[in-house]
Design a protein around this motif. Structure first.
Motif: not given
Ligand SMILES: [Zn+2]
Length: 398
Positions: A46, A100, A103-104, A200, A204
């Motif tokens: 991912g 990460h 980014q989402h 994904c 997270h």
């Molecule tokens: Zn992701």
């Protein structure tokens, strides 16, 4: 496919069992591929790089996904069926989680606000970036997006993971950039409450507040799209610290406060420019004087070496010499780092001694018709080389 690192991304230590350990190679290094019953070391996926850590204190240099298995590369072998005590390199992992989830969030805000879709992203060592489906964007768009992103962080927004069956119609409404072909099991969807739902496999953050802050940086055009760089989480603070250090150094060097740094640098640039111009003019004057001094003698050879100076200095002297049969050997540059040289005179002599001069200066050169020029690696033997030119000239004329 679900590992403990995905179920419990905040877990730093974990007990499992060694399933297999086989000899393997990684970038030419011998080692072992180790598979465990379960793992908290995330294999790359991912856009998130793989974790580092240890299994029974043996360092893990690489973790990759092979179907539903996570394969750990270690230098030492591990006993099959033995208990495995896994420790994750938490600083690296938490940084990856911040980038990460960041980014989402950025992806969702740019798509929801402006309809710019994320085409790819890169988690870099210092900065990360997202490629967006727009030719360009304005600073105002970036500023507004940044404000909305940081508002969501301050609002303590929860992030959760949901599992869907592959044929669940609910999946159609969810953002996805594709699922690997060899993927098995339920589809993982990462949801940022009221902002985003995205398929994904990554690890997270549980809440956007763990991001602390996101700073959007510059954009650059790329293949008809726009790449935007960003810093998320601890990277914002780290970058701020390094900028403050640089600012402190500049305050010392420039002897003025940060608010005057730009003015002061511009002033210095202006002064440097006019000093360079003056120095160039002085050098030209010196070059003219050197040539005139020589023109007033009956000498046949002129050797001039200066530490400061440039090719222009050499050309000015050379152009002002009236005796076209004179042998001129000019050089500029420091003893240790070398520089340039120019040798002119009767072609029969210059063509003969040119390569020898270059060799004596540990340099290279070339030319024809009585003009030989080149670069010297060092001028510590310049007096000897000047002597060689003078002697060659005398031998040639007798
Ligand atoms: Zn992701």
């Amino acid at each position: 496919m679900a590992w403990e690192c995905q179920r419990s991304p905040y877990l730093r230590q974990f007990e499992s069992k060694v399933v297999s350990c086989t000899p393997a190679k990684l970038e030419g290094k011998n080692g072992f591929d180790v598979v465990l019953e379960d793992t908290i070391l995330f294999p790359a996926g991912g856009g998130q790089p793989d974790d580092r850590g240890t299994i029974n204190e043996v360092p893990v240099h690489d973790v990759r996904r092979d179907g539903s298995k996570a394969v750990h590369f270690t230098e030492k072998s591990l006993e099959v069926d033995a208990n495995a005590h896994i420790v994750v390199d938490w600083n690296r992992r938490f940084d990856h989680m911040q980038q990460h989830t960041g980014q989402h969030l950025i992806t969702a805000v740019f798509e929801n606000r402006y309809g710019y879709k994320t085409l790819s992203w890169n988690l870099g060592k210092v900065k990360s970036s997202i490629e967006l489906s727009c030719k360009s964007m304005t600073q105002e768009e970036i500023d507004c997006a940044e404000l909305e992103i940081n508002k969501a962080i301050k609002a303590n927004t929860p992030v959760s993971v949901h599992l869907y069956e592959k044929d669940d119609p609910g999946l159609e409404k969810i953002r996805s950039r594709g699922i690997p072909d060899d993927f098995a099991g339920p589809v993982r969807v990462v949801e940022i409450e009221n902002i985003d739902a995205n398929t994904c496999c990554g690890t997270h953050l549980a809440n956007l507040s763990h991001l602390q802050m996101i700073k959007l940086l510059h954009t650059e055009p790329t293949r008809g799209c726009t790449r935007i760089h960003f810093l998320a989480g601890n990277r914002v603070m780290n970058t701020l610290c390094s900028m403050i250090n640089t600012e402190r150094k500049l305050t010392q060097i420039l002897s003025c406060g940060p608010e005057d740094h730009v003015d002061q640098v511009q002033k210095l640039q202006k002064t440097a420019k006019s000093s360079q111009k003056a120095a160039r003019n002085y050098l030209r004057e010196i070059a003219t004087l050197e040539a005139e001094k020589f023109n007033n003698t009956s000498d046949l050879v002129l050797c001039v070496h200066r530490e400061d100076g440039d090719m222009d200095f050499l050309n000015v002297i050379n152009s002002k010499i009236r005796n076209k049969n004179a042998i001129i050997f000019l050089s500029v540059g420091s003893n240790s780092t070398g520089g340039q040289f120019l040798l002119t005179g009767p072609p029969s002599l210059i063509d003969k001694i040119g390569p020898s001069v270059a060799e004596r200066l540990q340099g290279k050169g070339g030319g024809k018709k009585g003009r030989y020029q080149g670069k010297a690696k060092a001028f510590n033997k310049i007096t000897d080389v000047q002597e060689f030119v003078k002697n060659s000239a005398v031998a040639d004329s007798s």
